[in-house]
Design a protein around this motif. Structure first.
Motif, PDB file in Angstrom:
ATOM      1  N   LEU A  63       0.831  -1.198   0.000  1.00  0.00           N
ATOM      2  CA  LEU A  63       0.000   0.000   0.000  1.00  0.00           C
ATOM      3  C   LEU A  63       0.869   1.253   0.000  1.00  0.00           C
ATOM      4  CD1 LEU A  63      -2.517  -1.105   2.780  1.00  0.00           C
ATOM      5  CD2 LEU A  63      -2.940  -1.126   0.314  1.00  0.00           C
ATOM      6  N   GLU A  64       0.354   2.319  -0.587  1.00  0.00           N
ATOM      7  CA  GLU A  64       1.039   3.608  -0.517  1.00  0.00           C
ATOM      8  C   GLU A  64       1.019   4.110   0.925  1.00  0.00           C
ATOM      9  OE1 GLU A  64       2.629   5.070  -2.959  1.00  0.00           O
ATOM     10  OE2 GLU A  64       2.055   3.566  -4.468  1.00  0.00           O
ATOM     11  N   GLU A  65       1.969   4.977   1.260  1.00  0.00           N
ATOM     12  CA  GLU A  65       2.128   5.423   2.643  1.00  0.00           C
ATOM     13  C   GLU A  65       0.863   6.085   3.192  1.00  0.00           C
ATOM     14  OE1 GLU A  65       5.216   8.112   5.322  1.00  0.00           O
ATOM     15  OE2 GLU A  65       5.615   7.715   3.202  1.00  0.00           O
ATOM     16  N   ASP A  66       0.148   6.840   2.351  1.00  0.00           N
ATOM     17  CA  ASP A  66      -1.051   7.546   2.807  1.00  0.00           C
ATOM     18  C   ASP A  66      -2.338   6.855   2.356  1.00  0.00           C
ATOM     19  OD1 ASP A  66      -0.807   8.011   0.125  1.00  0.00           O
ATOM     20  OD2 ASP A  66      -1.165  10.174   0.238  1.00  0.00           O
ATOM     21  N   ALA A  67      -2.255   5.547   2.068  1.00  0.00           N
ATOM     22  CA  ALA A  67      -3.423   4.828   1.537  1.00  0.00           C
ATOM     23  C   ALA A  67      -4.507   4.624   2.583  1.00  0.00           C
ATOM     24  CB  ALA A  67      -2.991   3.472   0.976  1.00  0.00           C
ATOM     25  N   LEU A  68      -4.124   4.638   3.860  1.00  0.00           N
ATOM     26  CA  LEU A  68      -5.074   4.362   4.940  1.00  0.00           C
ATOM     27  C   LEU A  68      -5.186   5.557   5.873  1.00  0.00           C
ATOM     28  CD1 LEU A  68      -3.802   0.800   5.983  1.00  0.00           C
ATOM     29  CD2 LEU A  68      -5.543   1.358   4.275  1.00  0.00           C
ATOM     30  N   GLU A  69      -6.351   5.716   6.452  1.00  0.00           N
ATOM     31  CA  GLU A  69      -6.537   6.705   7.517  1.00  0.00           C
ATOM     32  C   GLU A  69      -6.866   5.952   8.800  1.00  0.00           C
ATOM     33  OE1 GLU A  69      -9.236  10.634   8.747  1.00  0.00           O
ATOM     34  OE2 GLU A  69      -9.336   9.803   6.712  1.00  0.00           O
ATOM     35  N   ILE A  70      -6.161   6.299   9.876  1.00  0.00           N
ATOM     36  CA  ILE A  70      -6.362   5.648  11.176  1.00  0.00           C
ATOM     37  C   ILE A  70      -7.149   6.588  12.077  1.00  0.00           C
ATOM     38  CG2 ILE A  70      -5.265   4.550  13.145  1.00  0.00           C
ATOM     39  CD1 ILE A  70      -4.666   3.148  10.511  1.00  0.00           C
ATOM     40  N   VAL A  71      -8.204   6.064  12.688  1.00  0.00           N
ATOM     41  CA  VAL A  71      -9.028   6.845  13.610  1.00  0.00           C
ATOM     42  C   VAL A  71      -9.081   6.111  14.945  1.00  0.00           C
ATOM     43  CG1 VAL A  71     -11.285   7.868  14.037  1.00  0.00           C
ATOM     44  CG2 VAL A  71     -10.420   7.691  11.688  1.00  0.00           C
ATOM     45  N   VAL A  72      -8.810   6.818  16.031  1.00  0.00           N
ATOM     46  CA  VAL A  72      -8.837   6.232  17.374  1.00  0.00           C
ATOM     47  C   VAL A  72      -9.840   7.016  18.217  1.00  0.00           C
ATOM     48  CG1 VAL A  72      -7.516   5.726  19.460  1.00  0.00           C
ATOM     49  CG2 VAL A  72      -6.435   5.482  17.206  1.00  0.00           C
ATOM     50  N   PRO A  73     -10.858   6.361  18.771  1.00  0.00           N
ATOM     51  CA  PRO A  73     -11.841   7.088  19.586  1.00  0.00           C
ATOM     52  C   PRO A  73     -11.246   7.549  20.906  1.00  0.00           C
ATOM     53  CG  PRO A  73     -12.253   4.732  19.690  1.00  0.00           C
ATOM     54  CD  PRO A  73     -11.168   4.929  18.673  1.00  0.00           C
ATOM     55  N   PRO A  74     -11.871   8.508  21.573  1.00  0.00           N
ATOM     56  CA  PRO A  74     -11.375   8.969  22.873  1.00  0.00           C
ATOM     57  C   PRO A  74     -11.328   7.820  23.877  1.00  0.00           C
ATOM     58  CG  PRO A  74     -13.080  10.444  22.023  1.00  0.00           C
ATOM     59  CD  PRO A  74     -13.082   9.242  21.142  1.00  0.00           C
ATOM     60  N   PRO A  75     -10.451   7.916  24.877  1.00  0.00           N
ATOM     61  CA  PRO A  75     -10.357   6.853  25.883  1.00  0.00           C
ATOM     62  C   PRO A  75     -11.693   6.666  26.608  1.00  0.00           C
ATOM     63  CG  PRO A  75      -8.529   8.388  26.076  1.00  0.00           C
ATOM     64  CD  PRO A  75      -9.505   9.009  25.124  1.00  0.00           C
ATOM     65  N   GLY A  76     -11.934   5.457  27.059  1.00  0.00           N
ATOM     66  CA  GLY A  76     -13.140   5.150  27.822  1.00  0.00           C
ATOM     67  C   GLY A  76     -12.797   4.214  28.951  1.00  0.00           C
TER      68      GLY A  76
END
Length: 439
Positions: A63-76
């Motif tokens: 995959l290209e370096e910017d092929a994916l976007e990572i999303v992390v929800p706020p801590p719970g």
């Protein structure tokens, strides 16, 4: 179209079986979803991956370096795993709505379609485009991850399974278990919806039984001891009296194996299989099933039954990945233990096999998984693997691949995939990694 890939390790009930000091490891396993991701996908993970590791994994996966976007929800409350409260954060949900709209995402691909994940998918309007969502959202997620349901379907379709019972009464369990023990056999108790052997307990009359595949082993000398133990443990077996429990004959000395299949609207495709390493519960895998077990009649029967079981699940309305556990017994039989309608704990290794190792890797390579590695910071670990001549080499198609990094709270640790020409070469690499990064 792009997908919303969700790295939730399992269902909410299973989190109760994970010790507090192992939650970071469980949460970091969402990184395994990177290996099957496609350009434009958005990944929801429990913790932010190390940027160096993310660049390494995406490059190896093609995959290209910017092929994916990572999303992390706020801590719970879950902290380092994905939990319901983290998905209920209004700001997080609104952010995902914008990403789904802007990227043209039309479906979700979670590790497991559990209730809290299904709610998020509906909120984002992805329920219609997610294959099999209706079935899973109406309780199918419970059905196809239930050992109770599995035994019913297996018995109804003539799938070979251990002698056993499904029960909601301790008295019936006592009768069954003691009948096994008094004839020199052992028993295993199973929670309905746990995985990895964490919800299993072996019961025997002596310590000569090696209790693999179970987190607990109880010694009970007579019927009175069986009755006392089962009565005391009943709330644990049944999740606080909410579920039925499974009791089966425990076939000591068996070889644990598993296979995975993809179920679509049109077909069923078996795409991988291997042997499970137990210590005493799952401690990695070997892909494929190595000889001599791979050449037995029982293993051939396993593949036939696996495809038939996946076909039954397809007829029920399930769509997606399924992983199925079984054992090869010392007397030459195959017996099936459970199914899981979700990604498997080693699905990413098959993705690595297909995308990284390539060719007919199931025929000419062996992949060994090591789930606890004392890796330092990723950049350092990568440099030291290369200096030791252990890093994966695309030319020879052998070497060490790091599928997951940062399994410890300080951002170190990880998992390893040792790729060899055969099992002996992969195991030599495993030993070399253990010596290079001692625990």
């Amino acid at each position: 179209m792009a997908r919303l890939v969700i790295g939730n390790w399992g269902n909410e009930a299973e989190l109760a079986n994970i010790p507090a000091d192992a939650l970071r490891h469980a949460g970091s396993q969402g990184q395994r979803m990177i290996w099957g991701a496609e350009p434009g996908d958005v990944l929801v993970l429990a913790v932010e991956p190390d940027p160096d590791f993310l660049a390494y994994a995406t490059a190896l996966a093609g995959l290209e370096e910017d092929a994916l976007e990572i999303v992390v929800p706020p801590p719970g409350r879950g902290g380092e795993v994905l939990t319901r409260d983290r998905f209920e954060d209004e700001g997080f949900v609104e952010r995902l709505r914008g990403i789904v709209r802007d990227r043209g995402i039309d479906r979700a691909e979670p590790f497991y379609l559990d209730g809290y994940v299904n709610r998020l998918i509906r909120q984002l309007g992805l329920d219609k485009g997610t294959p099999g969502f209706g079935f899973m959202d109406q309780g199918g997620n419970e059905l196809l991850n239930s050992k109770v349901t599995f035994r019913a379907i297996a018995a109804g379709t003539s799938l070979p399974i251990p002698e056993g019972i499904v029960t909601e009464t301790p008295a019936e369990a006592v009768d069954f278990v003691w009948d096994l023990l008094r004839t020199g056999r052992a028993a295993i108790a199973k929670q309905d919806v746990s995985s990895g052997g964490l919800g299993n307990e072996v019961l025997s009359t002596g310590d000569g039984v090696e209790a693999i595949g179970a987190a607990h082993h109880a010694l009970v000398a007579d019927r009175a001891a069986v009755a006392e133990h089962l009565t005391r443990r009943w709330p644990w077996y049944t999740g606080g009296q909410r579920r039925r429990a499974v009791f089966e004959e425990y076939a000591a000395g068996s070889v644990p194996i598993w296979g995975e299949a993809a179920i679509t609207e049109e077909s069923v495709r078996i795409f991988g299989y291997g042997r499970i390493r137990m210590n005493p519960v799952c401690d990695g895998v070997i892909i494929p099933v190595p000889p001599p077990d791979s050449g037995t009649e029982a293993f051939g029967a396993f593949l036939v039954h696996l495809e038939a079981l996946a076909g039954t699940m397809r007829a029920m309305g399930y769509r997606g990945l399924v992983n199925v556990d079984a054992i090869l017994t010392p007397d030459g039989r195959v017996l099936f233990n459970e199914f899981n309608g979700r990604y498997g704990g080693s699905t990413h290794l098959f993705a690595i096999g297909e995308r990284v190792v390539g060719r007919d890797y199931l025929a000419d390579r062996c992949l060994v998984e090591q789930r606890e590695c004392a890796f330092p910071a990723f950049a350092v670990a990568r440099r030291e693997l290369a200096a030791a001549g252990l890093a994966y080499d695309p030319e020879t198609r052998t070497g060490v691949i790091v599928p997951v990094h940062g399994t410890r709270s300080d951002g170190t640790g990880g998992e390893a995939c040792l790729v060899g020409r055969d099992l002996a070469e992969a195991e030599r690499m495993e030993q070399a990694v253990a010596e290079l990064f001692p625990r």
